[in-house]
Design an enzyme around this catalytic site. Structure first.
Site, PDB file in Angstrom:
ATOM      1  N   PRO A 157       0.840  -1.205   0.000  1.00 47.65           N
ATOM      2  CA  PRO A 157       0.000   0.000   0.000  1.00 47.65           C
ATOM      3  C   PRO A 157       0.866   1.243   0.000  1.00 47.65           C
ATOM      4  O   PRO A 157       1.661   1.453   0.911  1.00 47.65           O
ATOM      5  CB  PRO A 157      -0.809  -0.109   1.300  1.00 47.65           C
ATOM      6  CG  PRO A 157      -0.578  -1.467   1.842  1.00 47.65           C
ATOM      7  CD  PRO A 157       0.723  -1.936   1.279  1.00 47.65           C
ATOM      8  N   GLU A 158       0.747   2.044  -1.049  1.00 43.67           N
ATOM      9  CA  GLU A 158       1.445   3.325  -1.120  1.00 43.67           C
ATOM     10  C   GLU A 158       0.380   4.417  -1.066  1.00 43.67           C
ATOM     11  O   GLU A 158      -0.769   4.127  -0.750  1.00 43.67           O
ATOM     12  CB  GLU A 158       2.311   3.379  -2.397  1.00 43.67           C
ATOM     13  CG  GLU A 158       3.283   2.203  -2.454  1.00 43.67           C
ATOM     14  CD  GLU A 158       4.151   2.150  -3.709  1.00 43.67           C
ATOM     15  OE1 GLU A 158       4.427   3.210  -4.281  1.00 43.67           O
ATOM     16  OE2 GLU A 158       4.556   1.041  -4.097  1.00 43.67           O
ATOM     17  N   LYS A 203       2.027   7.523   3.575  1.00 36.86           N
ATOM     18  CA  LYS A 203       1.443   6.201   3.821  1.00 36.86           C
ATOM     19  C   LYS A 203       0.880   6.073   5.237  1.00 36.86           C
ATOM     20  O   LYS A 203       0.404   5.011   5.613  1.00 36.86           O
ATOM     21  CB  LYS A 203       2.501   5.111   3.586  1.00 36.86           C
ATOM     22  CG  LYS A 203       3.144   5.170   2.206  1.00 36.86           C
ATOM     23  CD  LYS A 203       4.352   4.256   2.131  1.00 36.86           C
ATOM     24  CE  LYS A 203       5.219   4.571   0.918  1.00 36.86           C
ATOM     25  NZ  LYS A 203       6.494   3.838   0.937  1.00 36.86           N
ATOM     26  N   ARG A 251      15.593  -4.659  -3.045  1.00 38.93           N
ATOM     27  CA  ARG A 251      14.268  -4.858  -3.606  1.00 38.93           C
ATOM     28  C   ARG A 251      14.386  -4.873  -5.110  1.00 38.93           C
ATOM     29  O   ARG A 251      15.452  -4.580  -5.653  1.00 38.93           O
ATOM     30  CB  ARG A 251      13.304  -3.770  -3.153  1.00 38.93           C
ATOM     31  CG  ARG A 251      13.702  -2.391  -3.630  1.00 38.93           C
ATOM     32  CD  ARG A 251      12.920  -1.324  -2.930  1.00 38.93           C
ATOM     33  NE  ARG A 251      13.291  -1.259  -1.526  1.00 38.93           N
ATOM     34  CZ  ARG A 251      12.588  -0.617  -0.607  1.00 38.93           C
ATOM     35  NH1 ARG A 251      11.483  -0.018  -0.935  1.00 38.93           N
ATOM     36  NH2 ARG A 251      13.005  -0.559   0.622  1.00 38.93           N
TER      37      ARG A 251
END
Length: 295
Positions: free
Chosen positions: A2-3, A61, A278
């Site tokens: 979730p951004e 966020k 990442r």
DNA sequence: AAGAACTCCTGGATGC
DNA sequence: TGCATCCAGGAGTTCT
């Protein structure tokens, strides 16, 4: 995952469903979900019970429910990787990863409740006092004070942020992901913004002009705005709105998760590379590796 | 003191 | 089929 757009979808849902409601019961099913609360699970339950939700706000966020007009501080929520805030009928079966249940004083039927569900438990809920930011005049929870304004806040100054990023003398993507510089951007929208701006993730910020960096910020803002109109990005059932529905922006992604797919601009195959522990996705033609890499 | 490394966590996907 | 390993990654903390 979730951004900013996904968190904003949740904020809007909460604003519609729970503003004005008073907390009657709090049930912490997993202490890790409230690990950031001073005093632990029992204190969390006691401190939140009886409070009335008077507003639902967000920065980047981070999401928070203003309690009793701010008098009782705020219930801060961060969804982490897999957190969900769901408004569901109280009689419905518990979700497999239900961590916190918040019940309301009796009101409309059917009786609903707020559930914090989080598979990977990177997210959490905690109560905190609100503090005033002198520079912006905005009131935010104490632990959100070090988070920079996101691009949709009135206090966001794109050129000032661009100059700040340039001074950082670091890699462009690293700067975009730094929540103390600009908030709300995560791995997905960073890659999408860089693709739109035709920039490599390792491009040194001091090698760009401030207006060029401001353009990258504009791309990030635009892609997050477009995602918001689609209800956010969902790859699976992990990200959903307060009613459990998925967003549709994943079908509009040009780079993120598109390894081996043709670049929508030039047709070259999108590649995936490890960066900052990442995955980063980029077009090897549109986003060339800089001669002086890293950062 | 900035920045890199480390840590937390679960379950789906992959490999043998 | 089943067991082991890898991978997703936000952000606070620790180390250099």
């Amino acid at each position: 995952m979730p951004e900013l757009p996904e968190v904003e979808v949740v904020r809007r849902g909460l604003d519609r469903w729970i503003t004005g409601r008073t907390v009657a019961t709090v049930d912490v099913l997993h202490p890790r979900a409230v690990r950031r609360h001073d005093g632990g699970a029992l204190a969390f339950e006691a401190d939140l019970t009886g409070c009335t939700i008077t507003a639902v706000e967000r920065r980047g966020k981070y999401l928070w429910l203003v309690l009793d007009g701010g008098e009782s501080g705020a219930l801060v929520a961060h969804l982490g990787m897999s957190g969900q805030l769901l408004v569901v009928e109280a009689q419905r079966n518990d979700d497999p990863h239900l961590r916190v249940r918040i019940g309301w004083a009796p009101g409309r039927t059917p009786q609903r409740e707020l559930r914090f569900v989080d598979q990977r438990t990177f997210g959490g809920l905690f109560l905190e006092p609100l503090v005033v930011e002198p520079a912006l005049g905005r009131t935010v929870p104490a632990s959100v004070a070090h988070i920079a304004p996101d691009p949709f806040e009135p206090g966001f100054d794109r050129l000032a942020v661009a100059k700040n990023i340039r001074r950082k003398r670091t890699g462009l993507k690293r700067a975009l992901l730094d929540q103390t510089v600009v908030s709300g951007i995560g791995n997905i929208y960073a890659d999408e913004a860089l693709w739109r701006a035709r920039q490599h993730f390792a491009r040194r910020t001091e090698s760009l002009t401030s207006p060029q960096i401001a353009e990258v910020l504009d791309h990030a803002t635009e892609v997050m705005s477009a995602a918001l109109t689609q209800g956010g990005t969902s790859f699976d059932a992990l990200y959903v709105d307060v009613n459990g529905s998925s967003g549709y922006f994943s079908r509009s992604l040009n780079a993120y998760g598109q390894e081996g797919e043709p670049c929508p601009r030039c047709g070259r195959f999108i590649v995936r590379e490890a960066f900052m522990n990442r995955s980063s996705f980029r077009c090897p033609s549109c986003q060339r590796r800089p001669r002086v890499p890293h950062g």
